[in-house]
Design a protein around this motif. Structure first.
Motif, short mmCIF file in Angstrom:
data_model
loop_
_atom_site.label_atom_id
_atom_site.label_comp_id
_atom_site.label_asym_id
_atom_site.label_seq_id
_atom_site.Cartn_x
_atom_site.Cartn_y
_atom_site.Cartn_z
N ILE A 107 0.84 -1.21 0.00
CA ILE A 107 0.00 0.00 0.00
C ILE A 107 0.87 1.25 0.00
N ILE A 108 1.91 1.26 0.86
CA ILE A 108 2.81 2.42 0.92
C ILE A 108 3.50 2.64 -0.42
N GLN A 109 3.96 1.55 -1.04
CA GLN A 109 4.68 1.66 -2.32
C GLN A 109 3.78 2.20 -3.43
N ILE A 110 2.55 1.74 -3.48
CA ILE A 110 1.62 2.22 -4.52
C ILE A 110 1.31 3.71 -4.31
N LEU A 111 1.06 4.09 -3.07
CA LEU A 111 0.72 5.50 -2.78
C LEU A 111 1.91 6.42 -3.04
N THR A 112 3.08 6.09 -2.48
CA THR A 112 4.25 6.95 -2.68
C THR A 112 4.68 6.95 -4.15
N ARG A 147 10.24 10.23 -1.42
CA ARG A 147 11.23 9.48 -2.19
C ARG A 147 12.00 8.50 -1.30
N TYR A 148 12.45 8.97 -0.13
CA TYR A 148 13.20 8.09 0.77
C TYR A 148 12.30 6.98 1.33
N THR A 149 11.04 7.29 1.58
CA THR A 149 10.11 6.26 2.05
C THR A 149 9.93 5.18 0.99
N HIS A 150 9.74 5.61 -0.26
CA HIS A 150 9.56 4.67 -1.37
C HIS A 150 10.79 3.77 -1.53
#
Length: 388
Positions: A41-46, A79-82
């Motif tokens: 979910i995080i990857q799709i959103l970011t 960007r760093y989160t992704h």
């Protein structure tokens, strides 16, 4: 009609998230599923937010990433989160697979669940590789050149396939556009496969540490296991926050902060750390075609595990020999990860060849032999008990 659709959706959520019966004795090792869902979910959103500012052009890609980092409000966090969640995604999926290997989650009746999981792992690696190319730093360009060139080892059509992927005769603007499109679209296919994985799991339910059926001792997913999942989710978010805010480049490669230059070859071309074990297998075989086959075979071999594990005992909880063999496999995987980051020279080349041999022997030789030996001992013990 709308009320009917809402009712069906609520029944689906209630069946899978609220009332789903789970074995009472599953441990925190069963929490990786929820962690992987959160990562996706995080990857799709970011990824969607990053795509708003990214330019898939060889002249602007690197600068567009720097623009996200420096000029977009909180762009550096996104960007760093992704980038870092991608690493955690693979940490969790490797541990999820390891838990499945240890507790025999691949055995009937969960063969379909295991097979979908292996396909998800392979697709994850493809998506991660595509994403690694997009910043278009030095390691992005040369990693893409080396990895895509591997397909040229395919007889007759290999070179044509590589040129089709490139959209020309080298990694170029067409390549970057294609990689960006696929990197954006494939996660939605991954989400669909993850849903299929969940549906297949729901048919027979989760395995448990003892490897035996526990139909008489199950609890509802909510609130018991939901709150248990929240413990590891909050722990993950805490660790992720520390890394994003204080050590954002801990798991990255410094060469990717150098703009791509096709005229300058890096001293050492390596993929991201989570692909290193398979890169080590590729390099350990001198023949290019055999190396490519071994690299893809090292993933596909997971699919035959339900056939090669001949033991009648599920999981390793009561199998001391297989338990020891499992930890040997874990050590071998870590060795391959380390070898993949080293230059292909002596003694690393020889160590990689030994580790590669053990990797395949574990699936094809060690697991069947231990299973047959355990079955023989069980038959002898049963015969002795019957005679008495």
């Amino acid at each position: 009609m709308r009320l009917l659709k809402t009712h069906v959706l609520l029944r689906f959520l209630n069946s899978y998230v609220v009332d789903s019966p789970q074995p009472a004795n599953i441990s925190y090792l069963w929490n990786f599923g929820s962690l992987l869902a959160l990562c996706l979910i995080i990857q799709i959103l970011t990824g969607a937010f990053l795509a708003m500012h990214y330019s898939p052009n060889v002249d602007f890609a690197f600068n567009s990433v720097e623009h996200i980092m420096r000029d977009v409000n909180n762009g550096w966090i996104i960007r760093y989160t992704h980038a870092n969640v991608a690493s955690f995604f693979f940490i969790f999926v490797y541990m999820h697979v390891g838990r499945g290997l240890y507790y025999g989650s691949y055995k009937s009746p969960r063969v379909l669940v295991w097979s979908i999981g292996v396909i998800i792992l392979i697709l994850m690696m493809a998506i991660a590789f595509l994403g690694y190319v997009l910043p278009y730093g030095q390691m992005s360009l040369w990693g893409a050149t080396v990895i895509t060139n591997l397909l040229s080892a395919i007889p007759i059509f290999g070179v044509d396939i590589v040129e089709l992927i490139w959209g020309g005769f080298s990694v170029s603007n067409a390549t970057l556009n294609r990689f960006f499109s696929l990197h954006y679209l494939l996660p939605f296919l991954l989400a669909a496969l993850a849903l299929a994985h969940l549906i297949a799991l729901h048919v027979h339910g989760s395995n448990n540490p003892n490897g035996v059926t526990s139909n008489g001792d199950r609890y509802a997913m909510h609130p018991y296991f939901i709150f248990k999942d929240l413990v590891t989710i909050f722990a993950f978010l805490l660790v992720l926050s520390v890394i994003v805010f204080f050590y954002p480049n801990l798991l990255g490669h410094s060469d990717n902060y150098i703009p791509a230059d096709p005229m300058v070859t890096p001293a050492s071309i390596v993929p991201e750390w989570y692909l290193l074990p398979f890169y080590a297998i590729l390099r350990s075989i001198p023949n290019k075609l055999l190396g490519v086959l071994a690299m893809f075979g090292s993933l596909l071999i997971l699919l035959i595990l339900p056939l090669t594990d001949l033991s009648r005992i599920r999981g390793n909880q009561f199998r001391p020999a297989m338990k020891l063999a499992f930890w040997f496999f874990v050590v071998d995987f870590i060795i391959l990860l380390w070898i993949g980051s080293q230059h292909p020279e002596s003694p690393y080349l020889e160590i990689g060849q030994i580790a590669t041999t053990f990797y395949f022997a574990w699936f094809l030789v060690l697991v069947p032999i231990i299973g047959i030996a355990e079955n023989t001992l069980l038959d002898v013990a049963t015969a002795d008990k019957t005679n008495k």
